[in-house]
Design an enzyme around this catalytic site. Structure first.
Site, PDB file in Angstrom:
ATOM      1  N   HIS A 178       0.834  -1.209   0.000  1.00  0.00           N
ATOM      2  CA  HIS A 178       0.000   0.000   0.000  1.00  0.00           C
ATOM      3  C   HIS A 178       0.873   1.267   0.000  1.00  0.00           C
ATOM      4  O   HIS A 178       0.545   2.256   0.647  1.00  0.00           O
ATOM      5  CB  HIS A 178      -0.929   0.014   1.210  1.00  0.00           C
ATOM      6  CG  HIS A 178      -1.981  -1.060   1.191  1.00  0.00           C
ATOM      7  ND1 HIS A 178      -3.169  -0.926   0.493  1.00  0.00           N
ATOM      8  CD2 HIS A 178      -2.021  -2.277   1.778  1.00  0.00           C
ATOM      9  CE1 HIS A 178      -3.903  -2.020   0.671  1.00  0.00           C
ATOM     10  NE2 HIS A 178      -3.231  -2.857   1.428  1.00  0.00           N
ATOM     11  N   ASP A 212      -0.761  -4.953   6.019  1.00  0.00           N
ATOM     12  CA  ASP A 212      -1.700  -5.881   5.391  1.00  0.00           C
ATOM     13  C   ASP A 212      -1.479  -5.967   3.882  1.00  0.00           C
ATOM     14  O   ASP A 212      -0.914  -5.064   3.265  1.00  0.00           O
ATOM     15  CB  ASP A 212      -3.144  -5.450   5.669  1.00  0.00           C
ATOM     16  CG  ASP A 212      -3.451  -4.071   5.101  1.00  0.00           C
ATOM     17  OD1 ASP A 212      -2.581  -3.185   5.202  1.00  0.00           O
ATOM     18  OD2 ASP A 212      -4.550  -3.877   4.552  1.00  0.00           O
ATOM     19  N   GLU A 213      -1.914  -7.048   3.309  1.00  0.00           N
ATOM     20  CA  GLU A 213      -1.987  -7.247   1.864  1.00  0.00           C
ATOM     21  C   GLU A 213      -0.684  -6.893   1.146  1.00  0.00           C
ATOM     22  O   GLU A 213      -0.694  -6.302   0.067  1.00  0.00           O
ATOM     23  CB  GLU A 213      -3.153  -6.422   1.289  1.00  0.00           C
ATOM     24  CG  GLU A 213      -4.500  -6.853   1.846  1.00  0.00           C
ATOM     25  CD  GLU A 213      -5.647  -5.976   1.379  1.00  0.00           C
ATOM     26  OE1 GLU A 213      -6.738  -6.503   1.129  1.00  0.00           O
ATOM     27  OE2 GLU A 213      -5.446  -4.743   1.274  1.00  0.00           O
ATOM     28  N   SER A 214       0.439  -7.288   1.736  1.00  0.00           N
ATOM     29  CA  SER A 214       1.743  -7.015   1.111  1.00  0.00           C
ATOM     30  C   SER A 214       2.105  -8.148   0.155  1.00  0.00           C
ATOM     31  O   SER A 214       3.123  -8.841   0.310  1.00  0.00           O
ATOM     32  CB  SER A 214       2.820  -6.856   2.197  1.00  0.00           C
ATOM     33  OG  SER A 214       2.523  -5.762   3.021  1.00  0.00           O
TER      34      SER A 214
END
Length: 539
Positions: free
Chosen positions: A278, A341-343
């Site tokens: 992100h 998150d969501e790496s």
């Protein structure tokens, strides 16, 4: 007549008495109606209530008196009188030496020699001529005055001049929060929201005893906080948002203004700088940070998982050190959120290495690290906190490492999920979350084998991919955030959907007064607000 709203019955009782004694009768000659404290529409529900079925008379002669021990208590008293004035038109005197003994008095008292359940506990003792709020601190008193505000009945503006008396139900309340962390998150990165928008959200949250606003300040689509040592973050990274609008950012003065506004309402700000994924807005501003091997470009879409910092480059950690240092200096609260998150574009070994390095930087500046539940996979210190949103295995892993958790399960607590398939705004990748689904779950037992003492609290995140202004924010947040306030504050035995939905239905006067664009869920029998006596008597 059969009234579900005890406040309406009280108003009719007052009208009857005023007509009986004559509208010119002085206040001391007017008898107060019988009222039932246990039938009031309080949210969140207090720990215990005992009704004595009489009325405290709030009118132009009522005074407020504060304990001299804590100077901050005077600020709380001023806040209360401001809110009473907004609701009733009455401007109450504070610590007025000219007050008469026969006048009704609201006392705000600090009591530190009492065994309180926690530092936000308070008691209310309401009699015919006195309303006593006792608390260990100004912070606890601030929670208590929200209850006082809710106990003041709703009377329409066209009635105020003719019938200027507000009967408050008598009895006693003992109250304290179930969890110490009661929060909402606002994503200002996908779409930017102004200082005034954030202030209004803080004001609304405070009314329901929420004490944390988590600001998601950075993402692929925008960087929203000025970092003086890295100015292109806002010059370039702050220039866009989802859908191609102009974006925006908070200067450090703006951010300090938000922090101060929240602090005056005993609410902490938790800043989040999302990384190592992100991070496209940061990498466009400073390509040296980029680790995905592609030339970064400004991004205005909603896809996730494509960006990453170069986790093996010293410059990246020098950058993060500057960011954490500058924001921590502006943030008095104990927490700093690193996202995590969501790496998906970060190799697993690189991700674990990164989280461990950044945790030490956060600790260097005197903060406890919070991260989304993926961070629990790293070699974490027990003082760090995992925010459970997706993977129960990660939440349990955090507990095994001695970490506490914040509960934000996407299927239950994400405010950006649609209410149903007809909702104007929101997504539904996790679930549709109607008002009852948002309320009917038990944080204490939601994740198996996580004991209550390891749950720091509950937070309801509001991601902003599908909303771009305050009205749309309010549509998704309200009324669901009101339910999350009760899940966070009230004891489990005091939470009941059928009872809550009646109390929620009676929040319309406050929401309308505050011009909140709430979603009028068909699952709630909303009570019409601001009705005059004549309108009530016609029913």
């Amino acid at each position: 007549m059969n009234f579900r709203n005890n406040g309406l019955a009280k108003i009719i009782g007052v009208l009857y008495m005023l007509v009986s004694v004559g509208c010119e009768a002085p206040p001391e000659e007017i008898s107060m109606p019988e009222t039932d404290l246990s039938s009031e529409n309080l949210i969140p529900m207090p720990s215990t209530m005992v009704a004595t079925n009489s009325g405290f008379k709030l009118d132009q002669y009522t005074r407020v008196v504060t304990s001299p021990v804590d100077g901050n208590l005077l600020d709380v008293a001023n806040y209360l009188t401001d809110k009473i004035a907004e609701k009733t038109g009455l401007r109450l005197a504070i610590n007025d030496p000219e007050g008469e003994e026969k006048e009704a008095v609201i006392y705000l008292l600090q009591q530190q020699n009492t065994s309180w359940p926690n530092d936000e506990a308070y008691t209310l003792s309401i009699k015919r001529d006195s309303l006593i709020l006792a608390a260990p601190s100004a912070k606890a008193a601030f929670r208590g005055i929200q209850t006082i505000r809710q106990l003041i009945p709703e009377i329409s503006n066209d009635t105020l001049a003719e019938y200027p008396i507000w009967p408050i139900a008598t009895g006693s309340i003992e109250d304290h929060p179930n969890f110490e962390y009661r929060g909402s998150m606002l994503d200002v990165a996908r779409h930017f929201f102004s200082v005034e928008d954030v202030k209004k959200y803080i004001e609304l949250l405070a009314y329901y005893k929420i004490n944390v606003l988590h600001l998601h300040l950075t993402d692929d689509q925008g960087w929203r906080i000025e970092i003086k040592s890295w100015p292109r973050l806002t010059e370039i990274g702050g220039s866009t948002e989802v859908g191609g609008e102009a974006g925006g950012f908070f200067t450090q003065e703006d951010y300090k203004e938000i922090v101060a506004y929240a602090a005056a309402r005993y609410m902490m700000i938790v800043p989040e700088i999302d990384m190592p994924g992100h991070t496209n807005a940061a990498s466009v501003s400073y390509p040296i940070l980029n680790g995905n091997g592609k030339t970064p470009q400004l991004y205005q879409g909603t896809r996730v998982g494509f960006s990453t910092f170069d986790t093996r480059k010293d410059t990246v950690y020098a950058f993060i050190d500057d960011v954490v240092r500058e924001i921590s200096a502006l943030t008095p609260g104990p927490y700093f959120h690193i996202g995590g998150d969501e790496s998906h574009a970060t190799k697993k070994a690189d991700y674990l290495y990164f989280v461990n390095k950044v945790e030490k930087i956060v600790q260097k500046y005197g903060k406890q690290m919070i991260g989304w539940d993926e961070v629990a996979q790293a070699d974490m210190d027990s003082t760090s906190i995992a925010q459970f949103w997706d993977n129960e295995r990660n939440a349990k892993l955090a507990i095994e490492k001695g970490m506490k958790v914040i509960l934000s399960p996407a299927k239950k607590a994400y405010l950006d999920m649609q209410y149903d398939s007809l909702s104007k705004h929101g997504l539904h990748w996790a679930a549709y979350i109607p008002v009852d689904t948002a309320y009917v779950w038990t944080p204490e037992t939601y994740v198996d084998k996580i004991p209550k003492e390891m749950i720091l609290g509950v937070e309801a995140p509001l991601w902003s991919e599908t909303i771009s202004n305050l009205e749309e924010l309010e549509y998704l947040a309200f009324p669901r955030i009101i339910g999350y306030s009760e899940l966070s504050w009230s004891q489990e035995e005091n939470r009941n959907w059928e009872n809550f939905r009646v109390r929620l239905a009676n929040q319309t006067p406050f929401l309308d007064m505050m011009n909140v664009n709430y979603y009028p869920s068909p699952r709630i029998d909303w009570v019409k607000s601001n009705r005059s006596f004549k309108e009530i008597l016609k029913d």
